[in-house]
Write a protein that holds these residues in place. Structure first.
Motif, PDB file in Angstrom:
ATOM      1  N   SER A  45       0.848  -1.187   0.000  1.00  0.00           N
ATOM      2  CA  SER A  45       0.000   0.000   0.000  1.00  0.00           C
ATOM      3  C   SER A  45       0.877   1.228   0.000  1.00  0.00           C
ATOM      4  N   GLU A  46       0.397   2.276  -0.640  1.00  0.00           N
ATOM      5  CA  GLU A  46       1.124   3.533  -0.681  1.00  0.00           C
ATOM      6  C   GLU A  46       0.593   4.451   0.417  1.00  0.00           C
ATOM      7  N   PRO A  47       1.442   5.252   1.037  1.00  0.00           N
ATOM      8  CA  PRO A  47       0.962   6.157   2.082  1.00  0.00           C
ATOM      9  C   PRO A  47       0.053   7.222   1.509  1.00  0.00           C
ATOM     10  N   ALA A  48      -0.882   7.697   2.311  1.00  0.00           N
ATOM     11  CA  ALA A  48      -1.805   8.725   1.852  1.00  0.00           C
ATOM     12  C   ALA A  48      -1.059  10.017   1.528  1.00  0.00           C
ATOM     13  N   GLN A  49      -0.029  10.318   2.309  1.00  0.00           N
ATOM     14  CA  GLN A  49       0.783  11.509   2.088  1.00  0.00           C
ATOM     15  C   GLN A  49       2.237  11.096   1.910  1.00  0.00           C
ATOM     16  N   PRO A  50       2.985  11.739   0.996  1.00  0.00           N
ATOM     17  CA  PRO A  50       4.394  11.400   0.822  1.00  0.00           C
ATOM     18  C   PRO A  50       5.172  11.620   2.113  1.00  0.00           C
ATOM     19  N   ALA A  51       6.115  10.742   2.349  1.00  0.00           N
ATOM     20  CA  ALA A  51       6.935  10.888   3.545  1.00  0.00           C
ATOM     21  C   ALA A  51       7.839  12.101   3.410  1.00  0.00           C
ATOM     22  N   ALA A  52       8.133  12.740   4.516  1.00  0.00           N
ATOM     23  CA  ALA A  52       9.044  13.881   4.488  1.00  0.00           C
ATOM     24  C   ALA A  52      10.430  13.408   4.081  1.00  0.00           C
ATOM     25  N   PRO A  53      11.111  14.139   3.203  1.00  0.00           N
ATOM     26  CA  PRO A  53      12.430  13.713   2.739  1.00  0.00           C
ATOM     27  C   PRO A  53      13.400  13.517   3.897  1.00  0.00           C
ATOM     28  N   ARG A  54      14.101  12.384   3.870  1.00  0.00           N
ATOM     29  CA  ARG A  54      15.124  12.117   4.873  1.00  0.00           C
ATOM     30  C   ARG A  54      16.355  11.598   4.152  1.00  0.00           C
ATOM     31  N   MET A  55      17.499  12.173   4.434  1.00  0.00           N
ATOM     32  CA  MET A  55      18.720  11.705   3.813  1.00  0.00           C
ATOM     33  C   MET A  55      19.801  11.558   4.869  1.00  0.00           C
ATOM     34  N   SER A  56      19.447  11.016   5.994  1.00  0.00           N
ATOM     35  CA  SER A  56      20.392  10.936   7.099  1.00  0.00           C
ATOM     36  C   SER A  56      21.669  10.209   6.710  1.00  0.00           C
ATOM     37  N   ALA A  57      21.544   9.117   5.963  1.00  0.00           N
ATOM     38  CA  ALA A  57      22.736   8.362   5.566  1.00  0.00           C
ATOM     39  C   ALA A  57      23.638   9.201   4.670  1.00  0.00           C
ATOM     40  N   LEU A  58      23.026   9.947   3.761  1.00  0.00           N
ATOM     41  CA  LEU A  58      23.818  10.775   2.851  1.00  0.00           C
ATOM     42  C   LEU A  58      24.380  11.994   3.569  1.00  0.00           C
ATOM     43  N   GLN A  59      23.575  12.605   4.425  1.00  0.00           N
ATOM     44  CA  GLN A  59      24.059  13.756   5.176  1.00  0.00           C
ATOM     45  C   GLN A  59      25.232  13.369   6.073  1.00  0.00           C
ATOM     46  N   LYS A  60      25.152  12.180   6.652  1.00  0.00           N
ATOM     47  CA  LYS A  60      26.249  11.694   7.491  1.00  0.00           C
ATOM     48  C   LYS A  60      27.514  11.518   6.664  1.00  0.00           C
ATOM     49  N   LEU A  61      27.332  11.082   5.415  1.00  0.00           N
ATOM     50  CA  LEU A  61      28.475  10.856   4.528  1.00  0.00           C
ATOM     51  C   LEU A  61      29.082  12.173   4.047  1.00  0.00           C
ATOM     52  N   LEU A  62      28.217  13.125   3.669  1.00  0.00           N
ATOM     53  CA  LEU A  62      28.694  14.358   3.049  1.00  0.00           C
ATOM     54  C   LEU A  62      28.955  15.476   4.047  1.00  0.00           C
ATOM     55  N   GLY A  63      28.169  15.506   5.123  1.00  0.00           N
ATOM     56  CA  GLY A  63      28.379  16.509   6.152  1.00  0.00           C
ATOM     57  C   GLY A  63      27.808  17.876   5.842  1.00  0.00           C
ATOM     58  N   GLU A  64      27.132  18.063   4.712  1.00  0.00           N
ATOM     59  CA  GLU A  64      26.533  19.341   4.387  1.00  0.00           C
ATOM     60  C   GLU A  64      25.422  19.168   3.363  1.00  0.00           C
ATOM     61  N   ASP A  65      24.670  20.243   3.139  1.00  0.00           N
ATOM     62  CA  ASP A  65      23.548  20.217   2.221  1.00  0.00           C
ATOM     63  C   ASP A  65      24.008  19.965   0.790  1.00  0.00           C
ATOM     64  N   LEU A  66      23.196  19.254   0.019  1.00  0.00           N
ATOM     65  CA  LEU A  66      23.554  18.924  -1.356  1.00  0.00           C
ATOM     66  C   LEU A  66      23.892  20.159  -2.188  1.00  0.00           C
ATOM     67  N   ASN A  67      23.094  21.202  -2.017  1.00  0.00           N
ATOM     68  CA  ASN A  67      23.285  22.377  -2.858  1.00  0.00           C
ATOM     69  C   ASN A  67      24.479  23.235  -2.436  1.00  0.00           C
ATOM     70  N   GLU A  68      25.077  22.927  -1.291  1.00  0.00           N
ATOM     71  CA  GLU A  68      26.231  23.676  -0.811  1.00  0.00           C
ATOM     72  C   GLU A  68      27.549  22.971  -1.092  1.00  0.00           C
ATOM     73  N   LEU A  69      27.508  21.860  -1.777  1.00  0.00           N
ATOM     74  CA  LEU A  69      28.720  21.099  -2.067  1.00  0.00           C
ATOM     75  C   LEU A  69      29.585  21.817  -3.108  1.00  0.00           C
ATOM     76  N   PRO A  70      30.877  21.524  -3.145  1.00  0.00           N
ATOM     77  CA  PRO A  70      31.777  22.167  -4.118  1.00  0.00           C
ATOM     78  C   PRO A  70      31.638  21.549  -5.515  1.00  0.00           C
ATOM     79  N   TRP A  71      30.520  21.822  -6.159  1.00  0.00           N
ATOM     80  CA  TRP A  71      30.243  21.260  -7.477  1.00  0.00           C
ATOM     81  C   TRP A  71      31.260  21.751  -8.506  1.00  0.00           C
ATOM     82  N   LYS A  72      31.557  20.878  -9.481  1.00  0.00           N
ATOM     83  CA  LYS A  72      32.472  21.233 -10.559  1.00  0.00           C
ATOM     84  C   LYS A  72      31.728  21.131 -11.883  1.00  0.00           C
ATOM     85  N   ARG A  73      31.714  22.221 -12.625  1.00  0.00           N
ATOM     86  CA  ARG A  73      31.044  22.240 -13.929  1.00  0.00           C
ATOM     87  C   ARG A  73      31.729  21.255 -14.852  1.00  0.00           C
ATOM     88  N   GLN A  74      30.943  20.347 -15.411  1.00  0.00           N
ATOM     89  CA  GLN A  74      31.519  19.329 -16.278  1.00  0.00           C
ATOM     90  C   GLN A  74      31.316  19.665 -17.752  1.00  0.00           C
TER      91      GLN A  74
END
Length: 212
Positions: free
Chosen positions: A78-107
């Motif tokens: 069954s699908e939940p009535a409302q989408p779950a709130a985004p959680r990225m604890s595993a990724l945040q633990k790995l990266l240590g900062e917000d995705l949009n604040e990372l040192p992105w490199k233009r490819q």
């Protein structure tokens, strides 16, 4: 709502602990937001525990793999009535900062990347975060090996459909596509590659010798 999921074999490998650390991370991120796949993994874990307990007394038949897949697919979901709130604890633990604040490199063009392979010492795969600006297009490309991708933010579309946040996709050398970021926010994905991509555009293919 997630629409693209890991297949049964991948979930079985995850339950058994047979996936590499980068691939397991992709599965964990998907499971955090997908009750359907989480239920399937719970079933696999339970079956695995029973098999371990009964191992000295019973032999595993050749049909056990098909039996397990059949049981998984027959489980009510069954699908939940409302989408779950985004959680990225595993990724945040790995990266240590917000995705949009990372040192992105233009490819190339609308694509920026960040190689995080060094965070998985001893692994042979390349692990890359990729950002495609809202409305932007990635160069047409295929793959020299397998590529496992999970969408972390936003969405992208190609000839196979639309892939939203937390969707899971696996591509190989038979797949050629040109992703386009849809919606009003940048599309960010996490990909695990067994080999570099291969650009197929008329001009971009000249860059293939420089792609790691």
């Amino acid at each position: 709502m997630t629409r693209h999921h890991p297949d049964s074999l991948t979930l079985m490998e995850y339950s058994a602990g047979n996936l590499s650390e980068p691939h397991a991370l992709c599965i964990r991120l998907h499971l955090d937001q997908c009750p359907h796949c989480r239920s399937r993994v719970d079933t696999l874990d339970s079956l695995g525990a029973v098999m371990m307990e009964e191992q000295p007394r019973v032999s595993v038949s050749e049909s056990i793999f098909d039996d397990i897949l059949s049981r998984i697919d027959s489980e009510p979901t069954s699908e939940p009535a409302q989408p779950a709130a985004p959680r990225m604890s595993a990724l945040q633990k790995l990266l240590g900062e917000d995705l949009n604040e990372l040192p992105w490199k233009r490819q190339l063009g609308d694509v920026s990347v960040l190689d995080i392979s060094e965070k998985f010492p001893g692994q042979s795969e390349q692990v890359v975060l990729q950002k495609l600006v809202a409305g932007g297009k990635a160069p047409a490309h295929t793959h020299r090996g397998n590529e496992t991708t999970i969408v972390l933010q936003g969405a992208f579309a190609d000839q196979n459909g639309v892939f939203n946040q937390w969707d899971f996709v696996v591509l190989n050398e038979q797949d050629e596509h040109k992703p386009v970021a849809v919606g009003c926010e940048d599309c960010i994905t996490l990909s695990v590659l067994s080999a570099p991509v291969k650009l197929t555009g008329t001009f971009t293919r000249l860059l293939n010798p420089f792609i790691r």
